[in-house]
Design a protein around this motif. Structure first.
Motif, PDB file in Angstrom:
ATOM      1  N   PHE A  71       0.812  -1.207   0.000  1.00 43.16           N
ATOM      2  CA  PHE A  71       0.000   0.000   0.000  1.00 43.16           C
ATOM      3  C   PHE A  71       0.856   1.273   0.000  1.00 43.16           C
ATOM      4  CE2 PHE A  71      -2.452  -3.330   2.003  1.00 43.16           C
ATOM      5  CZ  PHE A  71      -3.696  -3.199   1.436  1.00 43.16           C
ATOM      6  N   SER A  72       2.164   1.115   0.058  1.00 38.15           N
ATOM      7  CA  SER A  72       3.038   2.249   0.333  1.00 38.15           C
ATOM      8  C   SER A  72       3.915   2.607  -0.844  1.00 38.15           C
ATOM      9  CB  SER A  72       3.917   1.938   1.553  1.00 38.15           C
ATOM     10  OG  SER A  72       3.095   1.674   2.683  1.00 38.15           O
ATOM     11  N   GLN A  73       4.510   3.787  -0.756  1.00 41.37           N
ATOM     12  CA  GLN A  73       5.385   4.272  -1.816  1.00 41.37           C
ATOM     13  C   GLN A  73       6.702   3.497  -1.817  1.00 41.37           C
ATOM     14  OE1 GLN A  73       5.843   8.545  -1.985  1.00 41.37           O
ATOM     15  NE2 GLN A  73       3.726   8.916  -1.369  1.00 41.37           N
ATOM     16  N   ALA A  78      11.148   7.537   2.212  1.00 44.15           N
ATOM     17  CA  ALA A  78       9.845   7.713   2.878  1.00 44.15           C
ATOM     18  C   ALA A  78       8.939   6.537   2.538  1.00 44.15           C
ATOM     19  CB  ALA A  78       9.214   9.040   2.452  1.00 44.15           C
ATOM     20  N   ARG A  79       9.373   5.339   2.926  1.00 47.18           N
ATOM     21  CA  ARG A  79       8.612   4.139   2.586  1.00 47.18           C
ATOM     22  C   ARG A  79       7.258   4.080   3.292  1.00 47.18           C
ATOM     23  NH1 ARG A  79      12.436  -0.309   4.556  1.00 47.18           N
ATOM     24  NH2 ARG A  79      12.980   1.364   5.997  1.00 47.18           N
ATOM     25  N   GLY A  80       7.130   4.837   4.374  1.00 52.19           N
ATOM     26  CA  GLY A  80       5.901   4.766   5.145  1.00 52.19           C
ATOM     27  C   GLY A  80       4.729   5.519   4.549  1.00 52.19           C
ATOM     28  N   LEU A  81       4.983   6.367   3.568  1.00 49.56           N
ATOM     29  CA  LEU A  81       3.900   7.141   2.970  1.00 49.56           C
ATOM     30  C   LEU A  81       3.032   6.245   2.095  1.00 49.56           C
ATOM     31  CD1 LEU A  81       5.826  10.369   1.902  1.00 49.56           C
ATOM     32  CD2 LEU A  81       4.489   9.989   3.979  1.00 49.56           C
ATOM     33  N   LEU A  82       1.729   6.441   2.186  1.00 55.97           N
ATOM     34  CA  LEU A  82       0.822   5.686   1.338  1.00 55.97           C
ATOM     35  C   LEU A  82       0.996   6.097  -0.121  1.00 55.97           C
ATOM     36  CD1 LEU A  82      -2.511   5.752   3.381  1.00 55.97           C
ATOM     37  CD2 LEU A  82      -0.927   3.835   3.113  1.00 55.97           C
ATOM     38  N   GLN A  83       0.679   5.178  -1.020  1.00 58.78           N
ATOM     39  CA  GLN A  83       0.680   5.524  -2.430  1.00 58.78           C
ATOM     40  C   GLN A  83      -0.315   6.660  -2.658  1.00 58.78           C
ATOM     41  OE1 GLN A  83      -0.008   2.069  -4.869  1.00 58.78           O
ATOM     42  NE2 GLN A  83       1.444   0.823  -3.700  1.00 58.78           N
ATOM     43  N   ASP A  85      -2.235   7.440  -5.144  1.00 57.42           N
ATOM     44  CA  ASP A  85      -3.477   7.085  -5.824  1.00 57.42           C
ATOM     45  C   ASP A  85      -4.297   6.160  -4.918  1.00 57.42           C
ATOM     46  OD1 ASP A  85      -5.557   6.446  -7.475  1.00 57.42           O
ATOM     47  OD2 ASP A  85      -4.316   5.772  -9.155  1.00 57.42           O
ATOM     48  N   LEU A  86      -5.098   6.758  -4.060  1.00 61.15           N
ATOM     49  CA  LEU A  86      -5.889   5.966  -3.123  1.00 61.15           C
ATOM     50  C   LEU A  86      -6.992   5.178  -3.828  1.00 61.15           C
ATOM     51  CD1 LEU A  86      -6.161   8.442  -0.106  1.00 61.15           C
ATOM     52  CD2 LEU A  86      -4.433   6.705  -0.580  1.00 61.15           C
ATOM     53  N   PHE A  87      -7.429   5.670  -4.983  1.00 61.80           N
ATOM     54  CA  PHE A  87      -8.414   4.920  -5.765  1.00 61.80           C
ATOM     55  C   PHE A  87      -7.839   3.568  -6.183  1.00 61.80           C
ATOM     56  CE2 PHE A  87     -10.497   9.038  -6.298  1.00 61.80           C
ATOM     57  CZ  PHE A  87     -11.826   8.677  -6.203  1.00 61.80           C
ATOM     58  N   ALA A  88      -6.569   3.562  -6.560  1.00 61.21           N
ATOM     59  CA  ALA A  88      -5.924   2.314  -6.967  1.00 61.21           C
ATOM     60  C   ALA A  88      -5.888   1.331  -5.798  1.00 61.21           C
ATOM     61  CB  ALA A  88      -4.521   2.587  -7.489  1.00 61.21           C
ATOM     62  N   LEU A  89      -5.617   1.828  -4.608  1.00 54.65           N
ATOM     63  CA  LEU A  89      -5.612   0.957  -3.436  1.00 54.65           C
ATOM     64  C   LEU A  89      -6.999   0.378  -3.180  1.00 54.65           C
ATOM     65  CD1 LEU A  89      -3.346   2.956  -0.950  1.00 54.65           C
ATOM     66  CD2 LEU A  89      -2.700   1.205  -2.607  1.00 54.65           C
ATOM     67  N   ALA A  90      -8.018   1.222  -3.309  1.00 51.42           N
ATOM     68  CA  ALA A  90      -9.390   0.750  -3.097  1.00 51.42           C
ATOM     69  C   ALA A  90      -9.764  -0.307  -4.135  1.00 51.42           C
ATOM     70  CB  ALA A  90     -10.365   1.930  -3.148  1.00 51.42           C
ATOM     71  N   ARG A  91      -9.336  -0.109  -5.363  1.00 48.82           N
ATOM     72  CA  ARG A  91      -9.637  -1.086  -6.399  1.00 48.82           C
ATOM     73  C   ARG A  91      -8.958  -2.420  -6.112  1.00 48.82           C
ATOM     74  NH1 ARG A  91      -8.922   3.535  -9.736  1.00 48.82           N
ATOM     75  NH2 ARG A  91      -6.845   2.873 -10.412  1.00 48.82           N
ATOM     76  N   ARG A  92      -7.736  -2.368  -5.659  1.00 47.11           N
ATOM     77  CA  ARG A  92      -7.023  -3.596  -5.317  1.00 47.11           C
ATOM     78  C   ARG A  92      -7.728  -4.334  -4.189  1.00 47.11           C
ATOM     79  NH1 ARG A  92      -0.846  -1.166  -5.323  1.00 47.11           N
ATOM     80  NH2 ARG A  92      -0.581  -1.111  -7.584  1.00 47.11           N
ATOM     81  N   LEU A  93      -8.191  -3.585  -3.205  1.00 45.71           N
ATOM     82  CA  LEU A  93      -8.914  -4.206  -2.097  1.00 45.71           C
ATOM     83  C   LEU A  93     -10.219  -4.835  -2.559  1.00 45.71           C
ATOM     84  CD1 LEU A  93      -8.255  -1.500   0.630  1.00 45.71           C
ATOM     85  CD2 LEU A  93      -7.480  -3.870   0.703  1.00 45.71           C
ATOM     86  N   SER A  94     -10.873  -4.194  -3.519  1.00 45.72           N
ATOM     87  CA  SER A  94     -12.138  -4.745  -4.007  1.00 45.72           C
ATOM     88  C   SER A  94     -11.935  -6.121  -4.635  1.00 45.72           C
ATOM     89  CB  SER A  94     -12.784  -3.785  -5.014  1.00 45.72           C
ATOM     90  OG  SER A  94     -12.060  -3.745  -6.236  1.00 45.72           O
ATOM     91  N   LEU A  95     -10.747  -6.393  -5.169  1.00 46.64           N
ATOM     92  CA  LEU A  95     -10.457  -7.677  -5.786  1.00 46.64           C
ATOM     93  C   LEU A  95     -10.400  -8.813  -4.781  1.00 46.64           C
ATOM     94  CD1 LEU A  95      -7.739  -6.694  -8.413  1.00 46.64           C
ATOM     95  CD2 LEU A  95     -10.154  -7.197  -8.824  1.00 46.64           C
ATOM     96  N   TYR A 274       2.329  10.283  11.662  1.00 44.60           N
ATOM     97  CA  TYR A 274       3.298  10.885  10.745  1.00 44.60           C
ATOM     98  C   TYR A 274       3.986   9.722  10.035  1.00 44.60           C
ATOM     99  CZ  TYR A 274       7.595  13.021   9.084  1.00 44.60           C
ATOM    100  OH  TYR A 274       8.655  13.406   8.303  1.00 44.60           O
ATOM    101  N   ALA A 275       3.404   9.315   8.907  1.00 44.36           N
ATOM    102  CA  ALA A 275       3.803   8.076   8.243  1.00 44.36           C
ATOM    103  C   ALA A 275       5.204   8.154   7.647  1.00 44.36           C
ATOM    104  CB  ALA A 275       2.775   7.713   7.157  1.00 44.36           C
ATOM    105  N   GLY A 276       5.693   9.341   7.366  1.00 45.53           N
ATOM    106  CA  GLY A 276       7.046   9.462   6.842  1.00 45.53           C
ATOM    107  C   GLY A 276       8.087   9.053   7.859  1.00 45.53           C
ATOM    108  N   GLY A 277       7.792   9.286   9.143  1.00 42.25           N
ATOM    109  CA  GLY A 277       8.676   8.884  10.227  1.00 42.25           C
ATOM    110  C   GLY A 277      10.058   9.511  10.178  1.00 42.25           C
ATOM    111  N   TYR A 278      10.933   8.972  11.007  1.00 42.29           N
ATOM    112  CA  TYR A 278      12.313   9.493  11.040  1.00 42.29           C
ATOM    113  C   TYR A 278      13.005   9.305   9.702  1.00 42.29           C
ATOM    114  CZ  TYR A 278      12.390  10.451  16.027  1.00 42.29           C
ATOM    115  OH  TYR A 278      12.153  10.990  17.256  1.00 42.29           O
ATOM    116  N   GLU A 279      12.576   8.288   8.945  1.00 41.01           N
ATOM    117  CA  GLU A 279      13.176   8.039   7.648  1.00 41.01           C
ATOM    118  C   GLU A 279      13.024   9.258   6.735  1.00 41.01           C
ATOM    119  OE1 GLU A 279      13.446   3.900   5.461  1.00 41.01           O
ATOM    120  OE2 GLU A 279      11.449   4.770   5.291  1.00 41.01           O
ATOM    121  N   GLN A 280      11.853   9.880   6.750  1.00 44.48           N
ATOM    122  CA  GLN A 280      11.633  11.085   5.952  1.00 44.48           C
ATOM    123  C   GLN A 280      12.199  12.316   6.662  1.00 44.48           C
ATOM    124  OE1 GLN A 280       7.585  12.618   5.581  1.00 44.48           O
ATOM    125  NE2 GLN A 280       7.924  13.068   3.416  1.00 44.48           N
ATOM    126  N   TRP A 281      12.073  12.361   7.962  1.00 45.50           N
ATOM    127  CA  TRP A 281      12.527  13.538   8.732  1.00 45.50           C
ATOM    128  C   TRP A 281      14.003  13.831   8.494  1.00 45.50           C
ATOM    129  CZ3 TRP A 281      10.381  17.247  11.806  1.00 45.50           C
ATOM    130  CH2 TRP A 281      11.241  17.966  12.637  1.00 45.50           C
TER     131      TRP A 281
END
Length: 282
Positions: A71-73, A78-83, A85-95, A274-281
């Protein structure tokens, strides 16, 4: 279907990109009176957040293996950030049979892991899925006292529009601003280990004026992998109230995502990851 079909190419819908609806979480994510045992009678979709190796060794029949990274970039900073395109994530979940009304149990390793199931649960809540529970993989198997219980086959759901729970996540710009202000009640909750905290934490930064408190993420979950209500006393002793703005962070948003999920479960309505965390900070 036992495999998560993230690798399928999704055709269509990409041309119509409408901004997802954004909502603010104003209620606890789940009622404390609803037990995992009760949820099992509702034929939930079961997501298993353990590694593919562990899943292939043993898993609950009918469960689907997922990874928080799916689900992440892919940005290594900043691996913790969500992708985005949230629509794409929702579509994947629908599968795999997930829509906002689907009851979900996310299985994991609890204290033996690194918060993967909590991170998946947080992601689902961000996307607007309403009924999500975390649970130990072993606990779920023990609760299933009926070995002959039929597990319904996973069925695709129609594509759906995510109603983004914006209050569950905070970007770098907002995070930096909030922690640089002498605002009350704003607190930074660092959920890494005490050893990690001692080596480096935000209280060492001159620009940070908000109080920085360390409580390891494992303290927020009980023996079965559900959020632990006893943590409320410790939070109270640390002057963290249910109406406090709690900015939660870890290294790359996994453990902090799990904690934000647990806090919202317990009624802390202004907890955000703060999904970016220290990795992004850094």
């Amino acid at each position: 279907m036992k495999k998560f079909l993230f690798l399928l190419t999704i055709v269509g819908l990409t041309a119509c990109q409408v901004k997802p609806t954004k909502v603010i979480v104003e209620e606890p994510l789940m009622g404390e009176n609803v037990t995992a045992e009760r949820l099992m009678t509702q034929n939930p979709v079961i997501l298993d957040a353990r590694s593919a190796f562990e899943f292939n060794l043993a898993h609950v029949p009918g469960s689907v293996n997922v990874r928080w990274e799916d689900f992440s970039q892919q940005n290594p900073r900043a691996r913790g950030l969500l992708q985005p395109d949230l629509f794409a994530l929702a579509r994947r979940l629908s599968l795999v049979g997930v829509d906002p009304e689907t009851p979900i149990v996310v299985l994991g390793k609890g204290a033996q892991g690194t918060g993967e199931e909590g991170r998946i649960a947080w992601t689902l809540k961000v996307l607007g899925v309403k009924n999500v529970y975390t649970l130990l993989h072993t606990s779920y198997r023990e609760m299933n006292t009926n070995p002959n219980r039929e597990v319904p086959a996973v069925k695709n759901k129609p594509y759906w529009k995510p109603e983004v729970a914006e209050g569950l996540t905070v970007d770098l710009k907002t995070f930096k601003f909030d922690i640089s202000q002498d605002l009350k009640p704003v607190v930074v909750l660092d959920v890494r280990s005490s050893q990690e905290f001692a080596l480096r934490n935000l209280s060492m930064e001159k620009s940070v004026k908000a109080p920085v408190i360390n409580i390891e993420w494992r303290e927020f979950f009980g023996a079965k992998g559900l959020p632990e209500k006893k943590i409320e006393r410790l939070l109270y002793e640390k002057n963290i109230a249910k109406d406090s703005r709690i900015l939660v962070l870890s290294n790359h948003g996994v453990r902090s995502g799990a904690v934000v999920y647990a806090l919202n479960y317990l009624g802390y309505k202004k907890a955000t990851n703060y999904a970016g965390g220290y990795e992004q900070w850094k």
